[in-house]
Structure formats: C-alpha cells, structure tokens
Write an enzyme that holds these catalytic residues in place. Sequence first.
Site, mmCIF file in Angstrom:
data_model
loop_
_atom_site.group_PDB
_atom_site.id
_atom_site.type_symbol
_atom_site.label_atom_id
_atom_site.label_comp_id
_atom_site.label_asym_id
_atom_site.label_seq_id
_atom_site.Cartn_x
_atom_site.Cartn_y
_atom_site.Cartn_z
ATOM 1 N N ASP A 37 0.864 -1.185 0.000
ATOM 2 C CA ASP A 37 0.000 0.000 0.000
ATOM 3 C C ASP A 37 0.899 1.233 0.000
ATOM 4 O O ASP A 37 1.409 1.641 1.041
ATOM 5 C CB ASP A 37 -0.901 -0.033 1.238
ATOM 6 C CG ASP A 37 -1.844 1.173 1.309
ATOM 7 O OD1 ASP A 37 -1.811 2.021 0.399
ATOM 8 O OD2 ASP A 37 -2.613 1.254 2.291
ATOM 9 N N HIS A 38 1.083 1.812 -1.192
ATOM 10 C CA HIS A 38 1.990 2.955 -1.353
ATOM 11 C C HIS A 38 1.282 4.088 -2.093
ATOM 12 O O HIS A 38 0.362 3.859 -2.871
ATOM 13 C CB HIS A 38 3.223 2.544 -2.157
ATOM 14 C CG HIS A 38 4.351 2.043 -1.313
ATOM 15 N ND1 HIS A 38 5.625 2.561 -1.375
ATOM 16 C CD2 HIS A 38 4.411 1.053 -0.387
ATOM 17 C CE1 HIS A 38 6.408 1.927 -0.518
ATOM 18 N NE2 HIS A 38 5.694 1.008 0.084
ATOM 19 N N THR A 104 3.856 1.688 10.856
ATOM 20 C CA THR A 104 4.044 3.119 11.132
ATOM 21 C C THR A 104 4.388 3.918 9.889
ATOM 22 O O THR A 104 4.432 5.139 9.944
ATOM 23 C CB THR A 104 5.143 3.324 12.184
ATOM 24 O OG1 THR A 104 6.368 2.723 11.719
ATOM 25 C CG2 THR A 104 4.749 2.705 13.514
ATOM 26 N N GLY A 105 4.655 3.256 8.763
ATOM 27 C CA GLY A 105 4.772 3.949 7.492
ATOM 28 C C GLY A 105 6.128 4.569 7.221
ATOM 29 O O GLY A 105 7.077 4.448 7.998
ATOM 30 N N GLU A 106 6.187 5.235 6.067
ATOM 31 C CA GLU A 106 7.397 5.924 5.627
ATOM 32 C C GLU A 106 7.023 7.325 5.142
ATOM 33 O O GLU A 106 5.942 7.535 4.597
ATOM 34 C CB GLU A 106 8.068 5.172 4.465
ATOM 35 C CG GLU A 106 8.362 3.720 4.732
ATOM 36 C CD GLU A 106 7.230 2.807 4.299
ATOM 37 O OE1 GLU A 106 6.317 3.271 3.575
ATOM 38 O OE2 GLU A 106 7.242 1.636 4.700
ATOM 39 N N ASN A 109 5.508 7.989 1.534
ATOM 40 C CA ASN A 109 4.081 7.931 1.227
ATOM 41 C C ASN A 109 3.242 8.893 2.059
ATOM 42 O O ASN A 109 2.177 9.318 1.625
ATOM 43 C CB ASN A 109 3.571 6.511 1.463
ATOM 44 C CG ASN A 109 4.326 5.490 0.662
ATOM 45 O OD1 ASN A 109 4.350 5.551 -0.555
ATOM 46 N ND2 ASN A 109 4.966 4.556 1.347
ATOM 47 N N GLY A 173 11.892 -3.930 14.588
ATOM 48 C CA GLY A 173 12.760 -3.757 15.745
ATOM 49 C C GLY A 173 12.001 -4.086 17.007
ATOM 50 O O GLY A 173 10.797 -4.385 16.978
ATOM 51 N N ALA A 176 8.557 -1.881 17.937
ATOM 52 C CA ALA A 176 7.401 -2.187 17.102
ATOM 53 C C ALA A 176 6.932 -3.619 17.315
ATOM 54 O O ALA A 176 5.729 -3.902 17.289
ATOM 55 C CB ALA A 176 7.739 -1.952 15.631
#
Length: 328
Positions: A37-38, A104-106, A109, A173, A176
């Site tokens: 999902d981007h 948590t996304g980037e 996006n 990590g 998360a």
Amino acid sequence: MPEYGYFLATEEFGPAELVEQARMAEQAGFEALWISDHYHPWNAAQGQSPFVWSVIGALAEAVSLPVQTAVTCPTVRMHPAVVAQAAATSAVLTGGRFRLGVGTGEALNEHILGGAWPPVHIRLEMLEEAVQIMRNLFTGAEVSHQGTHYTVEKARLYTVPDEPVPIDVSGFGPKATALAARIGDGFATMTPDETLVSHYRKGGGGGKPVSGGVRVSYGPDRDAAARRARALWGHQLLPGEVGQILPTPRHFEQLDPLVTDGAAAAHFTCGDDVDEHVRTLTAFTDAGFDRVYVSQIGPDQRSFFDFYRTKVLPQVQGAPPASPQGTG
C-alpha cells in the site's frame, strides 16, 4: 503446515497486471496474497503505485485467495476512520478473506499532505490509537473518540463483515515488535529473524500468526537477475532509518551508487537454483513463521510462476512435483 503466499508489488505494476498476477498465483498453488500500500514507488524504475483499495476490489472478484495489505499506514495520509471503512468493505467483498496489515509507514508515502513526519515513538503512539479506533468501528457501533492524535465524531460503519477484520501489526525492531505483540491479531516482518518471533511470542503474541515477506529475482541468468534486483529494490540494502525518512523517489535514487550488483546478489535470492529458492522460504518457517509471502522482482512473472508451481512449491508444501504445463 506453513502457508505460502504471493506478494503483489504495487510499486512495480499497474492494477490490471496485479490482478493477472493474482490469477497466476492462484493457478500456481500459492495460498494467499499480500499487497503493498503505497502512494509513491521507491524509485522511478519501479514506476507504478495504484490505489490499493481499488485493486483489492478487483482481486475479490478475480481470485478466491485471502488478501492482506502489507502494509497500510492508517495514521497520516489516511485517517484511521477512513481506513476502517476501506478494510471493512474489503472484508465484505472477499467474504471474510481479508486481513488488514498495518505499520508506522514511511515519509515517502505519508508526507504528501504537508505535515511534519513524526519521530518513531510518536508514530507508534499514533498507530496504537488508530488500531483502537478501527477496532471500535468494526463492531458496527457508533463511535466517538477524542484522543491524543485523532478525533472521531459519531461515526458508524454500516457495511461490516460478520467478524471484525483481523489487524496484523508489522515490526522490524524491538519496540514495534512489542507493540505488535500487545495490540495485534498477528505479526508481520520482512526478515527470517527468530529472535523477533520469540520476542513477539513471549510479549503476548502467543499462538497468533507470524507472517514474513521476501523478494526474489528469478531468471536463467543469475547476474542479470542480480542487476534487476539492484535496479528495482536496491534501496532495501540502505542502512538505518533512511527508508523511513526520505520523502521522494528522487531521494532514494540519489543513493543508488551506494548499492552494488554484488551486494544485491548477496542479499536477494537470484537466478534459477531450485534449492536456493527453497532455502529462502524454509528460512522463514525454520524461524517460526506461519506464513511466507514471496514476490518476484521484475516483469518476467509468468516464468516465475511456472518455476514455483513445478519446482519450488511442491518441495515446501510437501506435494509431488506439478506437471510442466503453463500457468495460464
């Protein structure tokens, strides 16, 4: 017995291609689908990024496989109340075969609306609050919420599945992973890390499903496959938090010289060695994963599906080798 699925790359392919790949995946014997999902691809060479919820609607009609986003960020680009509606509708369309993967996304996006990109501890807070909102909405009840990060006022989903949509939380990590263990219906990650799985299980994940994703570059020429992997997915080898904080594909392209073809060949499974592909998948199951999703890098999808249907999946699924006929 572990489940083996196919990972649809929305960064590389348009909607019609993704639907066709899903059909080939089902015919090849894959048991489920992941779909990214981007809003942007990672680089211009990838070149696509269709709206995932439209594609899921098409997948619901094209195949009978379970579908999961891998993963949706329900915190910045889209409000969790809107993501909840999209997920609930997807679950209804698929007859309950949809799971919502979240993370948590980037910035790549999520920065597009102009807000600041929060630090990781704030993003984890936002994700936890978002999951709470979505779970409340999945009940079909009217929801009002005044939280630290989100407000919801008298919202109700009228189209909901018979059972609430399962929400799997991704993690790379310890922080998360701990959150996933505490609030998720499952855990998703991209490396066969037995330590992360153990932390998830001991932190509250118990018997909930653990899913992993891996990208391979199948082809008869190993060197060409490695060059293709570097050109399209070399950014995965960049260290640290780069993948979370760079805002545009152009910024990732500026770091291309840091990744060599040799590094890509060492990181990705490249070529057509059956045993190597089998080892790539079984590394996840040996580390305690319940589901493994594999994605072929590049345009030669049909040959990949033939290869996996006839040579790879029969070994990992414990079935006799398939006949050499085509997938479509």
